[in-house]
Design a protein around this motif. Structure first.
Motif, PDB file in Angstrom:
ATOM      1  N   GLY A  66       0.803  -1.215   0.000  1.00 56.60           N
ATOM      2  CA  GLY A  66       0.000   0.000   0.000  1.00 56.60           C
ATOM      3  C   GLY A  66       0.834   1.262   0.000  1.00 56.60           C
ATOM      4  O   GLY A  66       0.512   2.212  -0.695  1.00 56.60           O
ATOM      5  N   SER A  67       1.899   1.288   0.805  1.00 61.67           N
ATOM      6  CA  SER A  67       2.770   2.461   0.860  1.00 61.67           C
ATOM      7  C   SER A  67       4.119   2.079   1.450  1.00 61.67           C
ATOM      8  O   SER A  67       4.254   1.028   2.091  1.00 61.67           O
ATOM      9  N   LYS A  68       5.078   2.942   1.256  1.00 57.06           N
ATOM     10  CA  LYS A  68       6.406   2.732   1.824  1.00 57.06           C
ATOM     11  C   LYS A  68       6.321   2.697   3.347  1.00 57.06           C
ATOM     12  O   LYS A  68       6.937   1.845   4.002  1.00 57.06           O
ATOM     13  N   ASP A  69       5.545   3.605   3.945  1.00 61.07           N
ATOM     14  CA  ASP A  69       5.441   3.652   5.403  1.00 61.07           C
ATOM     15  C   ASP A  69       4.814   2.384   5.967  1.00 61.07           C
ATOM     16  O   ASP A  69       5.251   1.874   7.011  1.00 61.07           O
ATOM     17  N   PRO A 101       0.406   8.748  10.927  1.00 66.77           N
ATOM     18  CA  PRO A 101      -0.735   8.051  11.531  1.00 66.77           C
ATOM     19  C   PRO A 101      -0.906   6.611  11.055  1.00 66.77           C
ATOM     20  O   PRO A 101      -1.293   5.745  11.832  1.00 66.77           O
ATOM     21  N   GLU A 102      -0.600   6.329   9.792  1.00 65.24           N
ATOM     22  CA  GLU A 102      -0.736   4.966   9.279  1.00 65.24           C
ATOM     23  C   GLU A 102       0.234   4.028  10.003  1.00 65.24           C
ATOM     24  O   GLU A 102      -0.122   2.909  10.384  1.00 65.24           O
ATOM     25  N   VAL A 103       1.431   4.500  10.229  1.00 60.39           N
ATOM     26  CA  VAL A 103       2.433   3.705  10.943  1.00 60.39           C
ATOM     27  C   VAL A 103       2.037   3.566  12.405  1.00 60.39           C
ATOM     28  O   VAL A 103       2.087   2.471  12.981  1.00 60.39           O
ATOM     29  N   ARG A 104       1.616   4.669  13.013  1.00 61.64           N
ATOM     30  CA  ARG A 104       1.209   4.646  14.418  1.00 61.64           C
ATOM     31  C   ARG A 104       0.085   3.641  14.631  1.00 61.64           C
ATOM     32  O   ARG A 104       0.111   2.846  15.567  1.00 61.64           O
ATOM     33  N   ASP A 105      -0.924   3.644  13.764  1.00 62.18           N
ATOM     34  CA  ASP A 105      -2.050   2.734  13.920  1.00 62.18           C
ATOM     35  C   ASP A 105      -1.608   1.278  13.796  1.00 62.18           C
ATOM     36  O   ASP A 105      -2.047   0.421  14.566  1.00 62.18           O
TER      37      ASP A 105
END
Length: 195
Positions: free
Chosen positions: A44-47, A114-118
């Protein structure tokens, strides 16, 4: 291995070499021998990929937490077991290029990613679930959600504090014996003994 696994392994190497913020998608592609489109397709993404790579790195530390097999000589839930496990964990923090420095970078960046935090917030409960049997005995799959959310989170909080102290000032950071002595004082005070 397929592209998904190659990306994960490449992302792990990049995290350890460059950290979270300095790792680019191109770094991961170069390290993994894949292509940019594969990151979006598989993660979905690099992060999101880096978050999963970080969790995989932490999960890989499980054997180091158990040490050389000496845990079998200690009673689950005992102060001796507590001291031995935390001494093993601290041992991983003493190593050059410790993964735990990366943890502090991720903690500080949490509100900006936020995506990483979640993703990592969900992984914390499972980290606690994994620490409970290590210290208390039993099997991870038998740890209830309530125990993961209380005792497990207690251990995760202790771990986060240790990581912060070892990252900030390793010379004055506690080891397993210091933590066991502190816990002994808390238990004595809680049961009416002298601190």
């Amino acid at each position: 291995m397929g592209h998904r696994e190659d990306l994960l392994e490449g992302a792990k190497r990049c995290l350890l070499a460059k950290g979270f913020m300095r790792t680019t998608a191109r770094d991961i592609v170069k390290e993994s021998g894949t292509n940019l489109a594969s990151i979006g397709y598989h993660y979905g993404s690099k992060d999101a990929l880096l978050a999963q790579a970080y969790v995989a790195l932490v999960e890989g530390m499980g054997d180091a937490f158990e040490g050389d097999g000496g845990l079998d000589e200690t009673r689950p839930g005992s102060l001796e077991r507590f001291e031995r496990v935390w001494s093993n964990i601290v041992g991983t923090m003493r190593e050059p290029g410790s993964l735990w420095r990366l943890s502090m970078e991720i903690v500080v960046l949490g509100d900006r990613l936020p995506e990483v935090r979640d993703h990592l917030a969900a992984a914390q409960r499972e980290a606690g679930r994994g620490l409970v049997p290590l210290l208390m005995g039993g099997r991870e799959e038998d740890v209830s959600d309530d125990t993961a959310d209380t005792l497990g989170m207690f251990y995760v909080t202790l771990m986060t504090g240790l990581i912060a102290q070892w990252t900030f000032d390793p010379k004055s950071a506690p080891d397993g014996s210091h933590l066991a002595a502190g816990l002994r004082q808390v238990m004595d005070a809680a049961t009416g003994g002298a601190p």
